[in-house]
Design an enzyme around this catalytic site. Sequence first.
Site, short mmCIF file in Angstrom:
data_model
loop_
_atom_site.label_atom_id
_atom_site.label_comp_id
_atom_site.label_asym_id
_atom_site.label_seq_id
_atom_site.Cartn_x
_atom_site.Cartn_y
_atom_site.Cartn_z
N ASP A 257 0.84 -1.22 0.00
CA ASP A 257 0.00 0.00 0.00
C ASP A 257 0.86 1.26 0.00
OD1 ASP A 257 -2.26 -1.71 0.33
OD2 ASP A 257 -1.97 -1.65 2.50
N GLU B 256 -10.85 -2.32 -2.47
CA GLU B 256 -10.22 -1.51 -1.42
C GLU B 256 -9.15 -0.64 -2.07
OE1 GLU B 256 -8.73 -4.31 1.48
OE2 GLU B 256 -7.47 -5.36 0.05
#
Length: 333
Positions: free
Chosen positions: A39, A204
């Site tokens: 991420d 997500e």
Amino acid sequence: MLRKGFVLAIIACLAVANTVQSPFPDPLPLKGPFFFVHDPSLVQRPDGKYFLFTTHDKAGIITATHLDGPWTVVGSILPNNSTIQLPGRDDIWAPDVSFHNDQYYAYYAVSTFGSQDSAIGLAISSTMEPGSWVDHGLVYNSTTGDDFNTIDPNLSIDEHGNPVLSFGSFWDDIFQASLTKNLTAVNSNPVGVSFNSTSPNPEEGAFVWKHDSFFYLFISSGLCCGFVADDLPPPGDEYKVFVGRSTSAHGPFLDAKGIDMRDTGGTLVLGSHGNVYAPGGQVIFTDRTTNKDVFVYHYVPAIDSPSPYNDSFSSLGLNGIDWSSGWPVLTEL
Ligand SMILES: *[C@@H]1O[C@H](CO)[C@@H](O)[C@H](O)[C@H]1NC(C)=O
Ligand SMILES: *[C@@H]1O[C@H](CO)[C@@H](O)[C@H](O)[C@H]1NC(C)=O
Ligand SMILES: *[C@@H]1O[C@H](CO)[C@@H](O)[C@H](O)[C@H]1NC(C)=O
Ligand SMILES: *[C@@H]1O[C@H](CO)[C@@H](O)[C@H](O)[C@H]1NC(C)=O
Ligand SMILES: *[C@@H]1O[C@H](CO)[C@@H](O)[C@H](O)[C@H]1NC(C)=O
Ligand SMILES: *[C@@H]1O[C@H](CO)[C@@H](O)[C@H](O)[C@H]1NC(C)=O
Ligand SMILES: *[C@@H]1O[C@H](CO)[C@@H](O)[C@H](O)[C@H]1NC(C)=O
């Protein structure tokens, strides 16, 4: 039977096509030793130094003076844990760093795998260096029974100059809420902007990026982690990146075929290919050195790894972006 045979024939064709030419360019080769990243958020300071932020390591900070490395792990945003009193406060996921009011704002997530008892927090720094971050704690949270899960935050500025926070992971997927002018609290009810109706509704890692007259919503769809080399999910169920666009930062975001992202729309930007497996957690930044947009993501090495498909070896992917069609097409960097 017929349908299954047809699908297998298509997969066989794709497999042949893949060995001839991958539809996606390889990431920029990096110098120096391996470092873990998941991420990612990537920001360049005015002095040219690059700061990369990662999930785990209490929101790890990794720096370099050249994009292609070597990259050095230098510390954490929250070495003393988040002040938010929830499980996961000593881990920290998906830091999202951007520059506002002459300071760097890091929105981060506190949660544990599969839990909706999650929170988005905020830390602020004027330099991004380890030891310089001040934790301001809770911005927004969710709990069991909500439609959403408050992780993977992204702050963007809408067409009226107002701050909008995008977030979400599984459940009803991606939501947005507006923030107060001081960027420390949410002041509207969340609104859904992207939803995949196929169980387990795996979206997500959202972020919104403005280019020319459009706002682009990028999402990661599929399974991020926990892969086992001899028991991989069906091809296509692993992480991959989709995009939709709108003239408003609030949507509706439509894909290249005109399908609304709230109706399982999304145009594929990047999927598994070659050594790149399950790419996602994507973000864009504009490199001041070259004035080029850079597509930043993590991937799990499928070949070039001490343990193929093992997300402990999650790596940094960097590519260029060709916007000439009005849609982001990845290029070599
Ligand atoms: C951070 O959290 C861990 C786990 O709860 C705890 O052991 C550690 O003492 C905490 N660190 C600080 C500085 O509070
Ligand atoms: C972490 O806690 C130690 C001990 O209280 C303190 O010296 C240090 O400044 C703290 N670090 C940050 C980044 O707040
Ligand atoms: C945030 O957590 C509190 C409990 O600490 C809960 O009462 C509240 O409903 C949560 N907020 C949301 C939006 O779920
Ligand atoms: C930010 O603004 C809100 C109201 O808009 C206020 O309630 C809050 O105290 C402010 N926070 C800080 C840290 O200034
Ligand atoms: C969040 O969005 C902003 C504005 O579009 C962008 O600059 C930033 O890189 C994004 N960060 C992440 C982690 O998605
Ligand atoms: C929706 O989820 C399914 C199941 O994981 C996946 O195959 C599909 O690619 C996803 N589509 C989008 C647009 O997210
Ligand atoms: C992944 O790699 C880590 C670190 O080397 C190792 O501890 C773990 O057992 C590996 N997991 C699998 C599924 O091979």
